[in-house]
Design an enzyme around this catalytic site. Structure first.
Site, PDB file in Angstrom:
ATOM      1  N   ARG A 135       0.942   9.380  14.222  1.00  0.00           N
ATOM      2  CA  ARG A 135       2.041   8.793  13.462  1.00  0.00           C
ATOM      3  C   ARG A 135       2.917   7.986  14.403  1.00  0.00           C
ATOM      4  O   ARG A 135       2.783   8.031  15.615  1.00  0.00           O
ATOM      5  CB  ARG A 135       2.895   9.894  12.803  1.00  0.00           C
ATOM      6  CG  ARG A 135       2.226  10.647  11.659  1.00  0.00           C
ATOM      7  CD  ARG A 135       2.156   9.863  10.368  1.00  0.00           C
ATOM      8  NE  ARG A 135       3.397   9.233  10.008  1.00  0.00           N
ATOM      9  CZ  ARG A 135       4.437   9.845   9.422  1.00  0.00           C
ATOM     10  NH1 ARG A 135       4.370  11.140   9.164  1.00  0.00           N
ATOM     11  NH2 ARG A 135       5.529   9.183   9.098  1.00  0.00           N
ATOM     12  N   ARG A 157      -8.245   8.332   4.018  1.00  0.00           N
ATOM     13  CA  ARG A 157      -9.207   7.313   3.581  1.00  0.00           C
ATOM     14  C   ARG A 157     -10.047   6.860   4.773  1.00  0.00           C
ATOM     15  O   ARG A 157     -11.281   6.822   4.702  1.00  0.00           O
ATOM     16  CB  ARG A 157      -8.460   6.127   2.974  1.00  0.00           C
ATOM     17  CG  ARG A 157      -9.349   4.904   2.697  1.00  0.00           C
ATOM     18  CD  ARG A 157      -8.504   3.699   2.304  1.00  0.00           C
ATOM     19  NE  ARG A 157      -7.582   3.311   3.356  1.00  0.00           N
ATOM     20  CZ  ARG A 157      -7.905   2.538   4.393  1.00  0.00           C
ATOM     21  NH1 ARG A 157      -9.136   2.083   4.522  1.00  0.00           N
ATOM     22  NH2 ARG A 157      -6.997   2.212   5.299  1.00  0.00           N
ATOM     23  N   ARG A 158      -9.380   6.524   5.872  1.00  0.00           N
ATOM     24  CA  ARG A 158     -10.118   6.094   7.056  1.00  0.00           C
ATOM     25  C   ARG A 158     -10.936   7.237   7.643  1.00  0.00           C
ATOM     26  O   ARG A 158     -12.094   7.054   8.033  1.00  0.00           O
ATOM     27  CB  ARG A 158      -9.138   5.555   8.104  1.00  0.00           C
ATOM     28  CG  ARG A 158      -8.482   4.238   7.723  1.00  0.00           C
ATOM     29  CD  ARG A 158      -7.453   3.830   8.759  1.00  0.00           C
ATOM     30  NE  ARG A 158      -6.794   2.575   8.400  1.00  0.00           N
ATOM     31  CZ  ARG A 158      -5.502   2.328   8.594  1.00  0.00           C
ATOM     32  NH1 ARG A 158      -4.729   3.270   9.140  1.00  0.00           N
ATOM     33  NH2 ARG A 158      -4.989   1.161   8.260  1.00  0.00           N
ATOM     34  N   LYS A 183       0.824  -1.217   0.000  1.00  0.00           N
ATOM     35  CA  LYS A 183       0.000   0.000   0.000  1.00  0.00           C
ATOM     36  C   LYS A 183       0.857   1.266   0.000  1.00  0.00           C
ATOM     37  O   LYS A 183       0.365   2.345  -0.338  1.00  0.00           O
ATOM     38  CB  LYS A 183      -0.961   0.006   1.182  1.00  0.00           C
ATOM     39  CG  LYS A 183      -0.345   0.098   2.543  1.00  0.00           C
ATOM     40  CD  LYS A 183      -1.422  -0.034   3.636  1.00  0.00           C
ATOM     41  CE  LYS A 183      -0.853   0.030   5.034  1.00  0.00           C
ATOM     42  NZ  LYS A 183      -0.291   1.339   5.379  1.00  0.00           N
ATOM     43  N   ASP A 184       2.152   1.157   0.362  1.00  0.00           N
ATOM     44  CA  ASP A 184       3.048   2.315   0.350  1.00  0.00           C
ATOM     45  C   ASP A 184       3.723   2.529  -0.995  1.00  0.00           C
ATOM     46  O   ASP A 184       4.308   3.598  -1.227  1.00  0.00           O
ATOM     47  CB  ASP A 184       4.149   2.149   1.411  1.00  0.00           C
ATOM     48  CG  ASP A 184       3.607   2.129   2.827  1.00  0.00           C
ATOM     49  OD1 ASP A 184       2.561   2.759   3.061  1.00  0.00           O
ATOM     50  OD2 ASP A 184       4.229   1.489   3.695  1.00  0.00           O
ATOM     51  N   ARG A 192       1.861   3.987  18.426  1.00  0.00           N
ATOM     52  CA  ARG A 192       0.465   4.401  18.297  1.00  0.00           C
ATOM     53  C   ARG A 192      -0.425   3.697  19.327  1.00  0.00           C
ATOM     54  O   ARG A 192      -1.330   4.292  19.907  1.00  0.00           O
ATOM     55  CB  ARG A 192      -0.024   4.143  16.870  1.00  0.00           C
ATOM     56  CG  ARG A 192       0.514   5.151  15.868  1.00  0.00           C
ATOM     57  CD  ARG A 192       0.043   4.878  14.464  1.00  0.00           C
ATOM     58  NE  ARG A 192       0.961   3.984  13.758  1.00  0.00           N
ATOM     59  CZ  ARG A 192       0.753   3.551  12.521  1.00  0.00           C
ATOM     60  NH1 ARG A 192      -0.341   3.911  11.879  1.00  0.00           N
ATOM     61  NH2 ARG A 192       1.627   2.758  11.927  1.00  0.00           N
ATOM     62  N   CYS A 238      -1.521  10.040  -3.476  1.00  0.00           N
ATOM     63  CA  CYS A 238      -1.311   9.231  -2.281  1.00  0.00           C
ATOM     64  C   CYS A 238      -2.274   9.552  -1.151  1.00  0.00           C
ATOM     65  O   CYS A 238      -2.449   8.742  -0.246  1.00  0.00           O
ATOM     66  CB  CYS A 238       0.125   9.419  -1.805  1.00  0.00           C
ATOM     67  SG  CYS A 238       0.559  11.158  -1.570  1.00  0.00           S
TER      68      CYS A 238
END
Length: 307
Positions: A143, A125-126, A77-78, A149, A236
């Site tokens: 982050r 997105r979330r 995904k990156d 986190r 992105c």
């Protein structure tokens, strides 16, 4: 010949690189890890402020091109969807669970959160999909590595955080997950849960070794998702989710695009042959754009010019 594997230093990235190394070694290809620090590791500012394109991959790709490593292991995904000259996405092993996970010290699920609860996630997105479902919640950027986190959430800085289920499962931290989102509520990121194994396109011996780890259904599904993102030129940071699954030689692709505030969304579901995943991804992108997704993407670019 020993295959030099380039990887980030984070706990999850190291786990992923070691997982690949162990499987290559079992096939007769000894490996060693080469640790590389990326811009995303150095700069912990919100992704929207610094731009997410290539933050976690560019340094690895540079090391590949310069011959410092023979293989780069990415969280797919990156990895930017535009082809990188001289490099090839040689394989993707079987995908881990692609869904998003809900973590909280107090609450069992998104629906149980009280009005005004604070959610930690750096993903637009979330955030956009959460705001669409629960506009009463407060989304804030978070982050750092997974353990950082989680610690912030446990110390009360957030009522809950959202993370990719795959990373937690790979590290053996499934017990931290309170619930997992169904795609009908939260569509995952393009390529989420999959690894991208990247080599120099001129390095035939490493490509041949790495392709032994490829999982055909996974590769077809992520190819469709990545072609959708590439065709849409979404960038992105666009609030875009996509998930493709395969069964009986057919691919089923679900995608969603929202505005950053989660007030407007365009959904699309399509099916196509597993023999041509790029065609499915491209046609789905065109349908989304025709249905108004282009305006939502433009809004996201205006809000986050760094992306």
């Amino acid at each position: 010949m020993t295959i030099r594997i380039g990887t980030r230093k984070s706990q999850l990235a190291t786990w992923q690189a070691n997982w690949v190394a162990e499987r290559l070694a079992s096939l007769g290809h000894p490996c060693e890890l080469v640790f590389i620090t990326t811009e995303g590791d150095r700069n912990l500012a919100p992704l929207a402020a610094i731009g997410g394109q290539g933050l976690f991959t560019k340094a690895l790709q540079n090391a590949l091109r310069e011959g410092e490593v023979d293989l780069a292991v990415h969280s797919l995904k990156d990895l930017p969807t535009d082809p990188t000259p001289g490099l090839v996405h040689a394989a993707s092993p079987e995908r881990e669970e692609p869904f998003d996970a809900f973590l909280s010290a107090k609450w069992p699920s998104l629906h149980a959160l009280p009005v005004g609860a604070k959610i930690g996630t750096g993903s637009l997105r979330r955030q956009a999909q959460l705001k669409f479902r629960r506009p009463d919640l407060v989304c804030e950027d978070v982050r750092g590595n997974l353990d950082t986190r989680i610690r912030k959430m446990e110390e009360g800085e957030y009522d809950a955080i959202l993370l990719a289920s795959a990373g937690l499962r790979r590290l053996g931290w499934e017990d931290r997950i309170r619930s997992v989102f169904d795609p009908s509520t939260l569509v995952p990121a393009v390529g989420q849960g999959a690894l991208g194994l990247e080599c120099r396109e001129s390095d035939a011996s490493t490509i041949a070794a790495v392709r032994k780890l490829n999982h055909g259904p996974t590769y077809a599904c992520v190819t469709a998702e990545r072609m959708l993102l590439r065709t849409m030129r979404a960038g992105c940071l666009a609030p875009l989710g996509a998930l493709c699954t395969q069964a009986n030689g057919r691919l089923d692709l679900t995608a969603v695009v929202l505005d950053p505030q989660g007030k407007r969304r365009v959904d699309y579901v399509a099916s196509g042959s597993a023999d041509d995943p790029e065609a499915l991804g491209a046609s789905a992108a065109e349908a989304l754009l025709a249905a108004g997704a282009a305006e939502l993407i433009a809004t996201a670019r205006f809000v986050n010019p760094a992306g």
